[in-house]
Design a protein around this motif. Structure first.
Motif, PDB file in Angstrom:
ATOM      1  N   ARG A 191       0.664  -0.870  -0.300  1.00  0.00           N
ATOM      2  CA  ARG A 191      -0.256  -0.386   0.363  1.00  0.00           C
ATOM      3  C   ARG A 191       0.824   1.703   0.428  1.00  0.00           C
TER       4      ARG A 191
ATOM      5  N   PHE B 227      -2.623  -2.593  -5.572  1.00  0.00           N
ATOM      6  CA  PHE B 227      -3.574  -2.055  -4.514  1.00  0.00           C
ATOM      7  C   PHE B 227      -3.876  -3.669  -4.489  1.00  0.00           C
TER       8      PHE B 227
ATOM      9  N   ALA C 125      -2.225  -5.690  -2.590  1.00  0.00           N
ATOM     10  CA  ALA C 125      -2.269  -5.565  -1.511  1.00  0.00           C
ATOM     11  C   ALA C 125      -3.510  -6.099  -0.668  1.00  0.00           C
TER      12      ALA C 125
END
Length: 301
Positions: free
Chosen positions: A57, A206, A209
């Motif tokens: 992130r 992202f 993540a």
């Protein structure tokens, strides 16, 4: 301590129960330790995944910051390009005006002569006026009219040439601005490609993540499950420890009763004192050093 009849078999039974409980406790304790180790493994896995999520992130935020920074530069370049387009619009209008003016003057021309020839013709006619003393009025008027026509033609040519030069200069400015605009467009395209790369890297970070977070959540669920098992085993251990203490106290009590009975049968006065000290000990009363020594001597504590 009152005299209690003690069944030796009862003592043996209590002893067997105590040993069985201790064995069960050891087995559960081993299970507890195994669960604790397994729990720590899953906690470590979960924490590693959570750290990976944080790193991904953070990387995503860095990519986003770079993308946004590039997009800001692109917006500034687009603004510059719009300013150039506005300038070009004005220059195109000027070009149209200069071209129109030049063409209008060119349409007014009557002679198919270059300006140099016209100038020579004017000078020749003026020389005739100045040097011919016998010139007639008719000839003089004719020369003046011709000079006027030639001078007007020359003025038309000069005006047309002036607007043509302005037209050429303005077109040069247009070419320069077009080159600048092209350079800006190329830079915008280059930055747009970089922005797209950072955008894709941001999305990738992202998304990754999120995937790793799902794994971390699965590991956390395993941690919660194992912690519940650990709590249950710990509860079982507490219950067993309580039973073991109860059986151990019962076993010691029976042994003590049997010992008391034996000692009383032997008429041991010191033992009677030790029994009295034991009663005081049970009531929480303070004992003398001799009383403590008696308790230790007869293994009553």
């Amino acid at each position: 301590m009152p005299t209690v009849k003690v069944d030796p078999e009862e003592i043996k039974r209590i002893k067997r129960e105590l040993e069985a409980l201790e064995k069960e406790r050891n087995e559960i304790r081993a299970k507890f330790e195994e669960l604790e180790k397994e729990l720590q493994v899953w906690i470590q896995k979960r924490d590693e995944k959570n750290r990976e999520v944080q790193q991904l992130r953070q990387k995503g935020r860095e990519y986003k910051a770079k993308r946004d920074e590039i997009n800001q530069k692109i917006q500034e370049l687009k603004k510059n390009r719009e300013e150039i387009n506005a300038k070009l619009d004005l220059l195109y209008q000027e070009i149209l005006e200069y071209k129109t003016k030049r063409d209008e003057y060119n349409q007014l021309r009557r002679l198919k002569m270059p300006p140099e020839r016209i100038q020579e013709r004017i000078e020749k006619l003026e020389w005739e006026l100045q040097t011919n003393p016998n010139i007639t009025p008719e000839r003089e008027k004719q020369i003046v009219d011709q000079i006027q026509v030639l001078a007007t033609e020359l003025e038309i040519i000069q005006q047309a040439d002036r607007f043509h030069k302005k037209l050429v200069e303005t077109r040069k400015k247009v070419d320069q601005l077009k080159k600048a605009r092209k350079a800006i467009s190329l830079e915008i395209q280059k930055l747009a490609n970089q922005s797209q790369q950072f955008h894709e890297q941001m999305i990738g970070a992202f998304n990754k993540a999120d995937e790793v977070k799902k794994e971390a959540d699965e590991y956390h669920a395993k941690v919660v499950e194992l912690r519940e098992k650990v709590r249950e085993v710990r509860r079982q251990l507490r219950e067993l420890e309580k039973k073991i203490r109860e059986y151990d106290e019962k076993h010691k009590e029976l042994i003590a009763y049997r010992l008391v009975a034996r000692m009383r049968a032997k008429k041991d006065a010191n033992f009677e004192k030790a029994v009295e000290a034991l009663e005081k000990f049970k009531k929480g009363e303070k004992l003398t050093l001799d009383e403590l020594l008696l308790l230790q001597r007869y293994n009553l504590v």
